[in-house]
Structures are given as structure tokens and as C-alpha cells.
Design an enzyme around this catalytic site. Sequence first.
Site, short mmCIF file in Angstrom:
data_model
loop_
_atom_site.label_atom_id
_atom_site.label_comp_id
_atom_site.label_asym_id
_atom_site.label_seq_id
_atom_site.Cartn_x
_atom_site.Cartn_y
_atom_site.Cartn_z
N HIS A 1 -2.06 11.85 13.70
CA HIS A 1 -2.32 10.58 14.38
C HIS A 1 -1.58 10.64 15.73
O HIS A 1 -0.53 11.27 15.83
CB HIS A 1 -1.75 9.47 13.50
CG HIS A 1 -2.01 8.08 13.98
ND1 HIS A 1 -1.28 7.49 14.97
CD2 HIS A 1 -2.91 7.15 13.57
CE1 HIS A 1 -1.71 6.25 15.14
NE2 HIS A 1 -2.71 6.02 14.31
N ASP B 1 5.42 11.97 8.57
CA ASP B 1 4.71 10.73 8.84
C ASP B 1 4.08 10.28 7.51
O ASP B 1 3.09 10.84 7.05
CB ASP B 1 3.62 11.00 9.89
CG ASP B 1 2.73 9.79 10.13
OD1 ASP B 1 2.84 8.82 9.38
OD2 ASP B 1 1.92 9.84 11.08
N GLN C 1 0.32 6.86 5.77
CA GLN C 1 -0.82 6.71 4.86
C GLN C 1 -0.47 6.99 3.40
O GLN C 1 -1.33 6.85 2.53
CB GLN C 1 -1.96 7.65 5.29
CG GLN C 1 -2.61 7.28 6.60
CD GLN C 1 -3.34 5.93 6.56
OE1 GLN C 1 -3.65 5.40 5.50
NE2 GLN C 1 -3.57 5.37 7.73
N LYS D 1 1.20 -1.08 5.66
CA LYS D 1 0.30 -0.21 4.90
C LYS D 1 0.72 -0.10 3.44
O LYS D 1 0.17 0.71 2.68
CB LYS D 1 0.26 1.18 5.55
CG LYS D 1 -0.37 1.17 6.96
CD LYS D 1 -0.76 2.53 7.40
CE LYS D 1 -0.92 2.67 8.90
NZ LYS D 1 -2.18 2.14 9.43
N CYS E 1 -7.37 7.11 16.28
CA CYS E 1 -6.16 7.68 16.90
C CYS E 1 -6.00 9.16 16.56
O CYS E 1 -4.88 9.62 16.30
CB CYS E 1 -4.91 6.88 16.53
SG CYS E 1 -4.92 5.22 17.19
#
Length: 409
Positions: A122, A202, A205, A228, A366
Site C-alpha cells: 500500500h 504493516d 489488513q 479496520k 493505493c
Amino acid sequence: MLNWDSVRADFPVLNQQVNGEPLVYLDNAATVQKPRIVIQSLVDYYERDNSNVHRGLHALSMRATNGYEGARTRVAKFINAADPAEIIFTRGTTESINLVAHSWSKAHLKPGDVILTTEIEHHSNLVPWQQAAKASGATLKYVPVLGENAEGGLDLDALDELLTPEVKLFAFTHISNTLGSINPINEFCRRARAVGAITVIDAAQSIGHVPLDVRELDCDFLAFSGHKMCGPTGIGVLYGKQELLDKLAPDETGGGMVVTVDYEGATWKPSPERFEAGTPNIADAIGLAAACDYLDSLDRAAIAKHDHELGQLAYEKLSTIPGIRILGPAKDRCGVVSFAFADVHAHDVVTFADEDGLALRGGHHCNQPLMRKLGLTSTTRASFYIYNTAEEIDVLVASLSRIQKFFGG
Ligand code: C6P
């Protein structure tokens, strides 16, 4: 066994019609909906306890401080951090990664060093490293993705060549927001450690979808967003190992993060205060703690299984639609499915699907460099969460077939 229907009833926003049809919310990779317990935690805080933290000795301020610091402890437990001081509250994943890219990179990178990341990141885990490389003279390298639809995941053989002792930092996503692929982050951390590189994960998600244990991973930094994982927007976390945070200079300075200040200079508090200048986002940190309680009450392994099953089912059912191009792996995927039609733009798909009550997302998500590599400008994305059902996948397939017919497919 979890009763997924009762889970759905926890989310008031889902109980509505859109364009005369029941809402089918499949935009969960962008943000997930909030359960009543999280919404109520915000109302309770503002109705009973609202005050500023750390600097007040009156009852409300002490309650707000306890709530805020209690949230830190709760989040530490959620990811099994060794100490709440390793939890820095930020605005979200983007700010968390930028903090490392600014503070850590400034102190540790020089020309000749390598920052390693991957082709599927991303922008939030890509542009900050481009900036850090420019500022330090380090080189940025990418682990390539395999296959014309990125179905092969990341090229682990290339990792052998790329992970050299020059690599000082390896930044990678856990789950791709476009491909639905799941990276072997345990292996990435182990292999990075072997060459002395620090790791930045990261987890935007994955945090609300799969169990995460930072001590088992032995990662150095991990970033995620509250919104999220059933929490509010505007709050996120940077987890960092204590010994790294102890040596890290702050990125922002101001009130709350200093010990002494005179006209010549200032000294810093230890982590986490050192990295939280100014009045923090108290209410949303408390909301995030409520989201941790909620997700743990459901059983996070069961959430991961549900997510996987819906992602797999969606992949299989969408594969039967003529002319569809689906990105990412056919197996071992999570609940994010991106697809494209040769003759229908993703924005048209999303607009038409909205008429059927569906919330999808169309665009580059993104992931512009990845899109370009795959010869695309955009995809349509359906992404699933705990309240979604197999029947909703049928609604999606029916809607896509209608759209295709309309465009003469
Ligand atoms: N992806 C999506 O629709 P923020 O915006 O800071 O909460 O999260 C940024 C981010 C970082 N990494 C990954 C893998 C992400 O998916 C996201 C956010 C959303 O895909 C908004 S673009």
C-alpha cells in the site's frame, strides 16, 4: 461454535436498506463497521469522563487517564506485547509507519544501506520508504510479485538474493489490501533477523482478521489502524520493541512528551509519552480497547476461519463469471477479492452494484505501482468481515452478472 447471525446483530449500521435493497457491505478492507459496544464506549466516555489526561489531578482527569492508559494495556495484551510502553497511539497505520520512516531512518540509514520492501505494498508502506531513501542516500529495493494476476504471491527465491547484510530494514505487509494474499511474515522476520535487518510489519489488513502475537513473530515494529478492527477512525498503533524505542528520537515535539524545558532545549520522557506530543486521542483509544474486548469475545481464530471461507467461496463463485479477471492467489487467501472486466470500468461496476444495495470499492486501492505492473488502472474489490454471509456472495454474483449484461458482456 459462533453464531454469525448474532454477530451481525451487534452492528446497527447493517440494519438498513440502500436503494430499496438490504445493505450488503463489502467494503471492509477500506474500513469495517462498529459494534454497539464500541459505539457505546465512546458515548459513555463523553457523557461521564471527558477530560484531558496526565496533567490533571481532579476526578474526571484521573478517570480519563485511567481509561487512556488502560486502553494501552488492553492493546498490548491484544498483540501480546511484553509491556504497554511498547504501544504508541497514533492516528493509524500511515502515521505509525511514517514515525519509523522519519525517526528510525534518520538515525540509522546512510548511503550504501538498503531498505527492502515489496511490490505489493500500500502507498502508506511505500512512499515513506521512498522518502527515507531519498533523505538518507540509502537504496530502496522491492521483492517482486509473481504471475500476470499476481497469483504466485511474492517471489521467495528472489528474497535469497535481496536479503543481504546491506539491508537495514525490511518493511512488508501481512495481508495485501488488493490481492488478498497472506505473506509468510514469520519467515520474513526470521530471515531479516539472520542478516541483522529490522522488520516493520504493516498489519492494517490483518489486525482485525487473524490472531497476531508480536513476541512470537519477534518483529521490531508493527503498525495498524483501529478502524479496520471494529474500533473508531483516527486511532492506530505503532508497536515497537522497547530497546529500539528507548533509542529513538521523537518525530514530533511539544507538550506531554518532555521532562524539562528551558530556553536552550528540552529532554524527552521515555516511550510511549516521547512519541505522543500534544493531547492524545483519548476517546478513540478507549473505543479501540472496547474493540479488542469485542474481537477477543468472538475468538480470533474463528474470525480468521470465517474470513478465509468467505474469501475462498467468493473467489470460486466469481471465477464462474465469463470474462472476469481475478487478482491474487486461488488458495490460501483472505477475505479480499479484487477483479476486473476488460470492457467495464471499476467505477461503473461500483456505481451499478450500489443500485443493488452493495457497497464495493473501485480504484487502484493505493497500490498504483502494482496496478501498473499488472497492466491495470483499477479493479473492483469485494472485502468481507465477520458479519458477511455466503448469501451476500450470491447477491454480489447476481449483481455482477446484471452489470455485465447491461454492458453487453
Ligand atoms: N487501506 C483500503 O481501502 P490507514 O489509512 O492509515 O488507516 O491505513 C493505510 C493502509 C496501510 N496498509 C494497508 C495494507 C492498507 O490496506 C491501508 C488502508 C484502505 O485498502 C484505504 S486506502
